[in-house]
Enzyme design. Structure first.
Site, PDB file in Angstrom:
ATOM      1  N   LEU A 150       0.674  -1.321  -0.101  1.00  0.00           N
ATOM      2  CA  LEU A 150      -0.225  -0.065   0.054  1.00  0.00           C
ATOM      3  C   LEU A 150       0.680   1.243  -0.050  1.00  0.00           C
ATOM      4  O   LEU A 150       1.548   1.490   0.389  1.00  0.00           O
ATOM      5  CB  LEU A 150      -0.989  -0.044   1.160  1.00  0.00           C
ATOM      6  CG  LEU A 150      -1.974  -1.187   1.358  1.00  0.00           C
ATOM      7  CD1 LEU A 150      -2.836  -0.691   2.654  1.00  0.00           C
ATOM      8  CD2 LEU A 150      -2.649  -1.240   0.145  1.00  0.00           C
TER       9      LEU A 150
ATOM     10  N   GLY B  40       0.781  -5.192   0.885  1.00  0.00           N
ATOM     11  CA  GLY B  40      -0.093  -5.267  -0.244  1.00  0.00           C
ATOM     12  C   GLY B  40       0.582  -6.061  -1.280  1.00  0.00           C
ATOM     13  O   GLY B  40      -0.208  -6.532  -2.252  1.00  0.00           O
TER      14      GLY B  40
ATOM     15  N   ASN C  87       3.355  -7.366   6.912  1.00  0.00           N
ATOM     16  CA  ASN C  87       3.950  -6.907   8.076  1.00  0.00           C
ATOM     17  C   ASN C  87       3.342  -5.892   8.558  1.00  0.00           C
ATOM     18  O   ASN C  87       4.074  -4.797   9.176  1.00  0.00           O
ATOM     19  CB  ASN C  87       5.763  -6.682   7.433  1.00  0.00           C
ATOM     20  CG  ASN C  87       5.268  -5.579   6.274  1.00  0.00           C
ATOM     21  OD1 ASN C  87       4.655  -5.499   5.423  1.00  0.00           O
ATOM     22  ND2 ASN C  87       6.615  -4.800   6.383  1.00  0.00           N
ATOM     23  N   GLU C  88       1.841  -5.397   8.487  1.00  0.00           N
ATOM     24  CA  GLU C  88       1.315  -4.285   8.920  1.00  0.00           C
ATOM     25  C   GLU C  88       1.546  -4.122  10.437  1.00  0.00           C
ATOM     26  O   GLU C  88       1.753  -2.908  10.764  1.00  0.00           O
ATOM     27  CB  GLU C  88      -0.122  -4.576   8.509  1.00  0.00           C
ATOM     28  CG  GLU C  88      -0.540  -4.278   7.078  1.00  0.00           C
ATOM     29  CD  GLU C  88      -0.319  -5.557   6.170  1.00  0.00           C
ATOM     30  OE1 GLU C  88      -0.988  -5.563   5.082  1.00  0.00           O
ATOM     31  OE2 GLU C  88       0.502  -6.425   6.458  1.00  0.00           O
TER      32      GLU C  88
END
Length: 248
Positions: A54, A99, A123-124
């Site tokens: 993202l 993403g 890995n957010e």
């Protein structure tokens, strides 16, 4: 060959900007309407980076209406890929966090280049944000509940051998063979009649997709209020500053 190749090209790291997401969905729709195409290989034009995920600039310092529009486009990308009637194979020729992993997870088959520098995963949590429930479901369906629970909490990025071990990718091959392997795997999938394969895919995936479709608006609102929080904006700021220093 009845195969289309979609190459990501959004320098420098193929991040999923609003413009990229919109163009991607339009291109995919064109391929789905083209009766001569049965399968698509997703890959990066730039070896070394599949997609960094993202676009943080779409989530930082903007207004709530922009966050809502962006998140709707992210949902749309996932739904279109996840429910596509086409056979989708990802040829992962570079790093694939967040993403990037989202796009790979929607595919029917994942092939990754054997380079320990390339990692894949969601890995957010490391950025102070949380993977959405529908992506969590997709992850659980792929690598199992316990492995997904641990990997999501720790924000684990798996090198190729480990990604293969947990089932996040289906095959690891030398870097120069990723594309030829994707083509030969596609040929195998093409031996199955489209209608039976498509109905089976839909049967396997419908419940997971419906879970998002039912709650789309609520998910957009949750994302918008979460990302607008001062604490989240601050942690994104810190992360973006770190990235700037790295570049510098």
């Amino acid at each position: 060959t009845r195969i289309a190749v979609m190459k990501f090209k959004n320098p420098p790291v193929n991040s999923l900007s609003l413009e990229f997401l919109t163009e991607f969905v339009i291109s995919l729709e064109k391929l789905e309407n083209d009766k001569s195409i049965r399968g698509v290989i997703l890959t990066s034009e730039r070896p070394g980076i599949f997609s960094a995920g993202l676009d943080l600039m779409e989530m930082y310092g903007r207004n709530p209406a922009h966050y809502a529009e962006y998140w709707k486009a992210v949902q749309e990308l996932w739904l279109r890929l996840y429910l596509s009637n086409l056979t989708l194979i990802s040829a992962i020729n570079g790093a694939s966090p967040a993403g990037g992993c989202l796009m790979a997870l929607t595919c029917d088959y994942r092939i990754m280049a054997d380079n320990p520098k390339y990692t894949i995963g969601l890995n957010e949590s490391l950025l102070g944000i949380v993977a959405p429930f529908w992506l969590k479901d997709n992850y659980v369906n792929t690598i199992g509940h316990r492995a997904a629970e641990r990997a999501l909490q720790l924000g684990t990025l798996f090198p190729p051998a480990e990604a293969l071990k947990v089932g996040l990718v289906d095959e690891v091959v030398p870097e120069d063979q990723v594309h030829s392997k994707a083509r030969s795997v596609m040929a195998k999938w093409f031996t199955i009649p489209d209608h039976s394969r498509q109905l089976t895919k839909s049967m396997m995936r419908k419940a997971t997709a419906d879970n998002l479709i039912k709650q789309r608006e609520a998910d957009i609102q949750n994302f918008t209020s979460f990302i607008s929080r001062d604490s989240i904006q601050k942690s994104l700021h810190v992360y973006l500053e770190k990235l700037k220093q790295k570049k510098g």
